[in-house]
Design a protein around this motif. Structure first.
Motif, PDB file in Angstrom:
ATOM      1  N   ARG A 299      60.688  61.605  65.404  1.00  0.00           N
ATOM      2  CA  ARG A 299      61.204  62.970  65.394  1.00  0.00           C
ATOM      3  C   ARG A 299      62.255  63.124  66.470  1.00  0.00           C
ATOM      4  N   ASP A 300      63.143  64.074  66.241  1.00  0.00           N
ATOM      5  CA  ASP A 300      64.173  64.421  67.222  1.00  0.00           C
ATOM      6  C   ASP A 300      64.023  65.907  67.492  1.00  0.00           C
ATOM      7  N   ASP A 301      63.468  66.237  68.648  1.00  0.00           N
ATOM      8  CA  ASP A 301      63.209  67.629  68.980  1.00  0.00           C
ATOM      9  C   ASP A 301      64.486  68.459  68.984  1.00  0.00           C
ATOM     10  N   ALA A 302      65.539  67.907  69.512  1.00  0.00           N
ATOM     11  CA  ALA A 302      66.785  68.659  69.645  1.00  0.00           C
ATOM     12  C   ALA A 302      67.375  69.020  68.290  1.00  0.00           C
ATOM     13  N   LYS A 303      67.136  68.159  67.314  1.00  0.00           N
ATOM     14  CA  LYS A 303      67.683  68.391  65.980  1.00  0.00           C
ATOM     15  C   LYS A 303      66.658  68.968  65.019  1.00  0.00           C
ATOM     16  N   ASN A 304      65.438  69.186  65.482  1.00  0.00           N
ATOM     17  CA  ASN A 304      64.365  69.670  64.602  1.00  0.00           C
ATOM     18  C   ASN A 304      64.280  68.824  63.341  1.00  0.00           C
ATOM     19  N   THR A 305      64.305  67.537  63.519  1.00  0.00           N
ATOM     20  CA  THR A 305      64.347  66.626  62.388  1.00  0.00           C
ATOM     21  C   THR A 305      63.295  65.538  62.540  1.00  0.00           C
ATOM     22  N   VAL A 306      62.688  65.209  61.426  1.00  0.00           N
ATOM     23  CA  VAL A 306      61.723  64.120  61.351  1.00  0.00           C
ATOM     24  C   VAL A 306      62.329  63.036  60.462  1.00  0.00           C
ATOM     25  N   TYR A 307      62.134  61.802  60.856  1.00  0.00           N
ATOM     26  CA  TYR A 307      62.711  60.682  60.119  1.00  0.00           C
ATOM     27  C   TYR A 307      61.618  59.759  59.593  1.00  0.00           C
ATOM     28  N   LEU A 308      61.960  59.060  58.529  1.00  0.00           N
ATOM     29  CA  LEU A 308      61.103  57.981  58.044  1.00  0.00           C
ATOM     30  C   LEU A 308      62.019  56.787  57.788  1.00  0.00           C
ATOM     31  N   GLN A 309      61.948  55.818  58.679  1.00  0.00           N
ATOM     32  CA  GLN A 309      62.705  54.583  58.514  1.00  0.00           C
ATOM     33  C   GLN A 309      61.861  53.635  57.674  1.00  0.00           C
ATOM     34  N   MET A 310      62.421  53.192  56.569  1.00  0.00           N
ATOM     35  CA  MET A 310      61.688  52.317  55.655  1.00  0.00           C
ATOM     36  C   MET A 310      62.422  50.986  55.550  1.00  0.00           C
ATOM     37  N   ASN A 311      61.730  49.926  55.909  1.00  0.00           N
ATOM     38  CA  ASN A 311      62.307  48.580  55.869  1.00  0.00           C
ATOM     39  C   ASN A 311      61.536  47.707  54.889  1.00  0.00           C
ATOM     40  N   THR A 312      62.143  46.609  54.517  1.00  0.00           N
ATOM     41  CA  THR A 312      61.517  45.634  53.620  1.00  0.00           C
ATOM     42  C   THR A 312      60.945  46.343  52.401  1.00  0.00           C
ATOM     43  N   LEU A 313      61.764  47.147  51.770  1.00  0.00           N
ATOM     44  CA  LEU A 313      61.300  47.949  50.641  1.00  0.00           C
ATOM     45  C   LEU A 313      60.960  47.088  49.438  1.00  0.00           C
ATOM     46  N   LYS A 314      59.970  47.551  48.688  1.00  0.00           N
ATOM     47  CA  LYS A 314      59.471  46.853  47.506  1.00  0.00           C
ATOM     48  C   LYS A 314      59.589  47.779  46.303  1.00  0.00           C
ATOM     49  N   PRO A 315      59.626  47.223  45.107  1.00  0.00           N
ATOM     50  CA  PRO A 315      59.684  48.085  43.914  1.00  0.00           C
ATOM     51  C   PRO A 315      58.544  49.105  43.871  1.00  0.00           C
ATOM     52  N   GLU A 316      57.381  48.744  44.372  1.00  0.00           N
ATOM     53  CA  GLU A 316      56.250  49.670  44.364  1.00  0.00           C
ATOM     54  C   GLU A 316      56.414  50.824  45.344  1.00  0.00           C
ATOM     55  N   ASP A 317      57.447  50.802  46.161  1.00  0.00           N
ATOM     56  CA  ASP A 317      57.750  51.931  47.034  1.00  0.00           C
ATOM     57  C   ASP A 317      58.549  53.003  46.301  1.00  0.00           C
ATOM     58  N   THR A 318      58.942  52.718  45.084  1.00  0.00           N
ATOM     59  CA  THR A 318      59.685  53.690  44.292  1.00  0.00           C
ATOM     60  C   THR A 318      58.843  54.944  44.069  1.00  0.00           C
ATOM     61  N   ALA A 319      59.384  56.091  44.457  1.00  0.00           N
ATOM     62  CA  ALA A 319      58.649  57.353  44.375  1.00  0.00           C
ATOM     63  C   ALA A 319      59.551  58.484  44.832  1.00  0.00           C
ATOM     64  N   VAL A 320      59.063  59.694  44.612  1.00  0.00           N
ATOM     65  CA  VAL A 320      59.667  60.852  45.266  1.00  0.00           C
ATOM     66  C   VAL A 320      58.959  61.032  46.599  1.00  0.00           C
ATOM     67  N   TYR A 321      59.722  61.102  47.661  1.00  0.00           N
ATOM     68  CA  TYR A 321      59.176  61.244  49.003  1.00  0.00           C
ATOM     69  C   TYR A 321      59.316  62.690  49.461  1.00  0.00           C
ATOM     70  N   TYR A 322      58.207  63.207  49.984  1.00  0.00           N
ATOM     71  CA  TYR A 322      58.160  64.596  50.414  1.00  0.00           C
ATOM     72  C   TYR A 322      57.868  64.688  51.901  1.00  0.00           C
ATOM     73  N   CYS A 323      58.543  65.591  52.542  1.00  0.00           N
ATOM     74  CA  CYS A 323      58.244  65.945  53.919  1.00  0.00           C
ATOM     75  C   CYS A 323      57.293  67.142  53.901  1.00  0.00           C
ATOM     76  N   ALA A 324      56.353  67.159  54.826  1.00  0.00           N
ATOM     77  CA  ALA A 324      55.380  68.249  54.866  1.00  0.00           C
ATOM     78  C   ALA A 324      55.013  68.581  56.307  1.00  0.00           C
ATOM     79  N   GLY A 325      54.551  69.789  56.509  1.00  0.00           N
ATOM     80  CA  GLY A 325      54.161  70.207  57.853  1.00  0.00           C
ATOM     81  C   GLY A 325      52.900  71.041  57.840  1.00  0.00           C
TER      82      GLY A 325
END
Length: 119
Positions: free
Chosen positions: A72-98
């Motif tokens: 997260r970056d407090d100054a930007k009020n932003t949350v990140y998800l860095q995804m590496n070594t992606l696989k076909p099974e990672d295919t999806a709609v990704y949702y942010c939630a709080g």
């Protein structure tokens, strides 16, 4: 009123990387948890990772450990998800939630961003 807007999804080849962003508007409490979930076609929505807004503690689903990083970056009020070594099974709609607190349902949801990993 809290609003979440995701961005950063797209098409990537197997083994590639993507970084998703979730910009939060509205009041964020120090005890808030921000999370990422995903839903693949024909499957239920599943937890990916979450982070505490106050001190940055992180939690991951087993499939995400070692490949995904939430931050997260407090100054930007932003949350990140860095995804590496992606696989076909990672295919999806990704949702942010709080949610406000460590327990209970996530009350705030973004509209989702599509991630497609080609074989």
């Amino acid at each position: 009123q809290v609003q979440l807007v995701e961005s950063g999804g797209g098409l990537v080849q197997t083994g590639g990387s993507l970084r998703l962003s979730c910009t939060v508007s509205g009041r964020i409490f120090s005890y808030s948890y921000m999370g990422w979930f995903r839903q693949a076609p024909g499957k239920e929505r599943e937890f990916v990772a979450c982070i505490t807004w106050s001190d940055g503690r992180t939690y991951y689903a087993d499939f995400a450990k070692g490949r995904f990083t939430i931050s997260r970056d407090d100054a930007k009020n932003t949350v990140y998800l860095q995804m590496n070594t992606l696989k076909p099974e990672d295919t999806a709609v990704y949702y942010c939630a709080g949610r406000n607190g460590a327990v209970g349902p996530y009350a705030y949801w973004g509209q989702g961003t599509q991630v497609t990993v080609s074989a």
